[in-house]
Write a protein that holds these residues in place. Structure first.
Motif, PDB file in Angstrom:
ATOM      1  N   TYR A  31       0.861  -1.182   0.000  1.00 53.88           N
ATOM      2  CA  TYR A  31       0.000   0.000   0.000  1.00 53.88           C
ATOM      3  C   TYR A  31       0.895   1.228   0.000  1.00 53.88           C
ATOM      4  CZ  TYR A  31      -3.151  -3.647   1.408  1.00 53.88           C
ATOM      5  OH  TYR A  31      -3.848  -4.809   1.436  1.00 53.88           O
ATOM      6  N   TYR A  33       1.247   5.618  -0.530  1.00 51.53           N
ATOM      7  CA  TYR A  33       0.541   6.859  -0.239  1.00 51.53           C
ATOM      8  C   TYR A  33       1.404   8.060  -0.610  1.00 51.53           C
ATOM      9  CZ  TYR A  33      -1.694   3.515   2.937  1.00 51.53           C
ATOM     10  OH  TYR A  33      -2.318   2.426   3.460  1.00 51.53           O
ATOM     11  N   TYR A  35       1.434  12.098   0.688  1.00 51.83           N
ATOM     12  CA  TYR A  35       0.954  13.152   1.581  1.00 51.83           C
ATOM     13  C   TYR A  35       1.712  14.418   1.230  1.00 51.83           C
ATOM     14  CZ  TYR A  35      -1.292   9.840   4.813  1.00 51.83           C
ATOM     15  OH  TYR A  35      -2.099   8.908   5.387  1.00 51.83           O
ATOM     16  N   SER A  48      -4.041   7.259  -1.955  1.00 51.93           N
ATOM     17  CA  SER A  48      -3.543   5.934  -1.609  1.00 51.93           C
ATOM     18  C   SER A  48      -3.648   5.042  -2.843  1.00 51.93           C
ATOM     19  CB  SER A  48      -4.308   5.330  -0.427  1.00 51.93           C
ATOM     20  OG  SER A  48      -5.689   5.228  -0.731  1.00 51.93           O
ATOM     21  N   PHE A  91       5.469  13.900   0.794  1.00 46.83           N
ATOM     22  CA  PHE A  91       5.963  12.687   1.433  1.00 46.83           C
ATOM     23  C   PHE A  91       5.305  11.461   0.809  1.00 46.83           C
ATOM     24  CE2 PHE A  91       8.419  14.473   4.779  1.00 46.83           C
ATOM     25  CZ  PHE A  91       7.777  15.621   5.205  1.00 46.83           C
ATOM     26  N   GLU A  97      -0.190  -2.915   5.923  1.00 41.96           N
ATOM     27  CA  GLU A  97      -1.584  -3.154   6.252  1.00 41.96           C
ATOM     28  C   GLU A  97      -2.506  -2.259   5.462  1.00 41.96           C
ATOM     29  OE1 GLU A  97      -0.610  -3.622  10.970  1.00 41.96           O
ATOM     30  OE2 GLU A  97      -2.664  -3.187  10.387  1.00 41.96           O
ATOM     31  N   ARG A  98      -3.700  -2.743   5.251  1.00 42.31           N
ATOM     32  CA  ARG A  98      -4.682  -1.981   4.511  1.00 42.31           C
ATOM     33  C   ARG A  98      -5.353  -0.937   5.377  1.00 42.31           C
ATOM     34  NH1 ARG A  98     -10.448  -3.598   2.875  1.00 42.31           N
ATOM     35  NH2 ARG A  98     -10.797  -2.475   0.960  1.00 42.31           N
ATOM     36  N   ARG A  99      -5.759  -1.336   6.560  1.00 43.01           N
ATOM     37  CA  ARG A  99      -6.626  -0.492   7.373  1.00 43.01           C
ATOM     38  C   ARG A  99      -5.846   0.337   8.391  1.00 43.01           C
ATOM     39  NH1 ARG A  99     -12.085  -1.949   8.372  1.00 43.01           N
ATOM     40  NH2 ARG A  99     -13.082  -2.390   6.377  1.00 43.01           N
ATOM     41  N   GLY A 100      -5.173   1.340   7.900  1.00 43.58           N
ATOM     42  CA  GLY A 100      -4.581   2.303   8.822  1.00 43.58           C
ATOM     43  C   GLY A 100      -3.504   1.757   9.710  1.00 43.58           C
ATOM     44  N   GLY A 101      -2.650   0.899   9.205  1.00 46.74           N
ATOM     45  CA  GLY A 101      -1.518   0.419   9.965  1.00 46.74           C
ATOM     46  C   GLY A 101      -0.397   1.437   9.965  1.00 46.74           C
ATOM     47  N   GLU A 102       0.723   1.046  10.524  1.00 52.88           N
ATOM     48  CA  GLU A 102       1.873   1.937  10.608  1.00 52.88           C
ATOM     49  C   GLU A 102       2.342   2.324   9.206  1.00 52.88           C
ATOM     50  OE1 GLU A 102       5.135   0.073  12.524  1.00 52.88           O
ATOM     51  OE2 GLU A 102       6.582   1.618  11.941  1.00 52.88           O
ATOM     52  N   LEU A 103       2.567   3.607   9.017  1.00 52.72           N
ATOM     53  CA  LEU A 103       3.110   4.097   7.762  1.00 52.72           C
ATOM     54  C   LEU A 103       4.605   4.342   7.907  1.00 52.72           C
ATOM     55  CD1 LEU A 103       0.521   6.721   6.459  1.00 52.72           C
ATOM     56  CD2 LEU A 103       0.628   4.272   6.055  1.00 52.72           C
ATOM     57  N   PHE A 105       7.466   6.493   6.238  1.00 55.65           N
ATOM     58  CA  PHE A 105       7.590   7.675   5.398  1.00 55.65           C
ATOM     59  C   PHE A 105       8.996   7.823   4.846  1.00 55.65           C
ATOM     60  CE2 PHE A 105       3.736  10.219   5.722  1.00 55.65           C
ATOM     61  CZ  PHE A 105       3.076   9.602   6.778  1.00 55.65           C
ATOM     62  N   GLY A 106       9.058   8.389   3.648  1.00 55.23           N
ATOM     63  CA  GLY A 106      10.322   8.852   3.125  1.00 55.23           C
ATOM     64  C   GLY A 106      10.666  10.206   3.726  1.00 55.23           C
TER      65      GLY A 106
END
Lengths: 114, 113
Positions: A31, A33, A35, A48, A91, A97-103, A105-106
């Motif tokens: 997954y 994203y 931002y 996403s 970013f 994870e699909r449902r709002g797991g830990e992201l 980031f670069g």
């Protein structure tokens, strides 16, 4: 330790020009994203992406924006005709994870539109 | 809006003191996360607390969640100058697709040596 990498770290462009920001997510993540964070403001969700298509996008992500996963590793954000208000830190993030797991980031790509 | 809102906006403490930051949100969540951002850098995940959890610890971090009040707090104990950063809470909706996290506006923590 695996990490998300982004290029370029800083890009300066003229208003109306096209910009492509690149990201290499963590290899076993599915997954992805984008931002953005305008200086001094909140981190805002743009889009996403999963299974080679957009899962969700915000009101910010209008027709001037597009994302692509052109190969097995890169994930790109294109802004077709930049505006002054597109100046921000962008970013990329990935997650398992699909449902709002830990992201994860670069470090971000700072875009300055003149 | 689902967005979490942190308070205070800025917090300045002496090294060794504890720092407490609060986050409030508006609708039901799946989980709540805290991230840290050093100036000009990317966000780093600190801790995730699920909606059925009330408290979680990780090293010097302690997070609480009160779903009845729709609020969370992040406590950093025995702060160090290196803890100076912005801290954001981020909420994940209890329903939704491959969804984004929604970030609050952050607390700027300054730890003075």
């Amino acid at each position: 330790e695996p990490e998300v990498t982004q290029t370029p770290s800083h890009q300066v462009t003229q208003m109306g020009q096209e910009v492509i920001l690149r990201c290499v997510p963590i290899s076993n993540h599915l997954y992805f994203y984008w931002y953005r964070q305008i200086l001094g403001q909140k981190v805002e969700f743009l889009v996403s992406f999963y299974n080679n298509e957009i899962s969700e996008k915000s009101e910010i992500f209008d027709d001037q924006f597009s994302v692509e996963r052109p190969d097995g590793s890169n994930f790109t954000l294109k802004i077709r005709s930049t505006k002054l208000e597109d100046s921000a830190m962008y970013f990329c993030a990935s997650s398992r994870e699909r449902r709002g797991g830990e992201l994860f980031f670069g470090e971000g790509s700072r875009l300055t539109v003149l | 809006s689902q967005q979490g809102e942190e308070d205070p906006q800025a917090l300045s403490i002496q090294e060794g003191e504890n720092a407490t930051m609060n986050c409030s949100y508006k609708t039901s969540i799946n989980n709540l996360q805290w991230y840290r951002q050093n100036s000009g850098r990317g966000l780093v995940h600190l801790i995730l607390i699920r909606s059925n959890e009330r408290e979680k610890h990780s090293g010097r971090l302690r997070v609480t969640l009160d779903t009845s009040k729709k609020s969370s707090s992040l406590l950093i104990t025995a702060s160090r100058a290196a803890d100076t950063a912005s801290y954001f809470c981020a909420t994940s909706y209890s329903s939704g697709s491959a969804r984004q996290l929604t970030f609050g506006s952050g607390t700027q923590l300054t730890v003075l040596p």
